[in-house]
Design an enzyme around this catalytic site. Structure first.
Site, short mmCIF file in Angstrom:
data_model
loop_
_atom_site.label_atom_id
_atom_site.label_comp_id
_atom_site.label_asym_id
_atom_site.label_seq_id
_atom_site.Cartn_x
_atom_site.Cartn_y
_atom_site.Cartn_z
N SER A 134 0.86 -1.18 0.00
CA SER A 134 0.00 0.00 0.00
C SER A 134 0.89 1.22 0.00
CB SER A 134 -0.89 0.01 1.26
OG SER A 134 -1.53 1.25 1.43
N TYR A 142 -2.42 -1.55 10.27
CA TYR A 142 -2.31 -1.50 8.81
C TYR A 142 -0.99 -0.84 8.39
CZ TYR A 142 -3.84 -0.91 3.95
OH TYR A 142 -3.95 -0.98 2.58
#
Length: 272
Positions: free
Chosen positions: A141, A154
């Site tokens: 990401s 995350y």
């Protein structure tokens, strides 16, 4: 690498980026094992793709953070199509918010977003070294290069996924193992919307941080970027070109970047 006639495994293939990757690979002539924790979603993607490209995919429900189930995926691929040439470590979860994340939350995020990659590489890389080639594609990401407002689980695990992909490339890149790492910002998937739907101010801020930073792409656009990178055997895949400039700014003055991120977070929380 030209993916035509190659055998690929796509984890998290039951929708979103994974589903788009399956469709794009099949269109280019690859044969694909579609793996997802949700077996019905994996089956639906496989059936849809096979309608356009008969016999190009098989599907399976699997927990791809589990070593035994990764072994079963590789065995299924070999029995259906042949040895695995490309492994797309794409399955991921959004993670819990703030310091409220429990030990179990951390364990789950680390297992799915990081250890799943490590376990797959441990199983596949020795065979690729013997054959002289193989391709590992890590879905991380932009949060793995920058950070993620809201979710520490995350942000931390996506940073770790980038680091592991880098290590794979450094260690085995001269021995035939290609590695690419996908680092998008906003993509129109369930992970993107989960923060807004959480009912938590940090969650709403997390979603808005992404949607206000750049365009929200469709999964098919991201899949196109991935296949282009594989053809060029390029490590870093940035469907959002602005991420590179943000990354450079972060590295050029870390303290300034941190101050800016704190101001950005405060403005988002004020809106939430």
């Amino acid at each position: 690498m030209n993916v035509a006639e190659r055998v690929a495994v796509v984890t998290g293939g039951g929708g979103g980026i994974g589903g788009a990757l399956v469709a794009r690979l099949a269109r280019e002539g690859a044969r694909v094992v579609v793996a997802d924790l949700d077996a019905d979603s994996a089956r639906a993607v496989s059936q849809r793709v096979n309608a356009d490209h008969p016999g190009s995919t098989v599907s399976v429900g699997a927990d791809v953070s589990d070593t035994a189930q990764i072994q079963e995926l590789a065995a299924l691929a070999e029995s259906a199509f042949g040895p695995v040439d490309l492994y797309f470590a794409n399955a991921g979860i959004g993670g819990a918010l703030g310091l409220d994340a429990s030990e179990q939350d951390w364990d789950l995020s680390i297992d799915v977003n990081l250890r799943a990659h490590i376990r797959a590489a441990r199983l596949l890389v020795p065979g690729w070294l013997e054959r002289g080639e193989g391709y590992f594609v890590s879905t991380a990401s932009a949060a793995g290069l920058l950070t993620q407002i809201g979710s520490a689980t995350y942000a931390v695990t996506k940073h770790a996924a980038v680091a592991f992909a880098e290590w794979l490339s450094v260690t085995y890149g001269d021995r035939g193992v290609r590695v690419s790492c996908l680092c998008p910002m906003g993509v129109n998937t369930s992970i993107l919307s989960s923060g807004e739907e959480s009912g938590h101010a940090l969650g709403r801020a997390a979603t808005r941080a992404v949607t206000s930073a750049g365009d929200v792409l469709e999964p098919a656009e991201v899949a196109d970027a991935v296949l282009a990178a594989i053809e060029e055997e390029r490590f870093l895949i940035l469907p959002h070109e602005d991420v590179l400039q943000m990354y450079r700014q972060k590295g050029s003055d870390y303290d300034r970047w941190l101050r800016g991120m704190r101001r950005y977070q405060s403005s988002l929380l004020a809106q939430a």
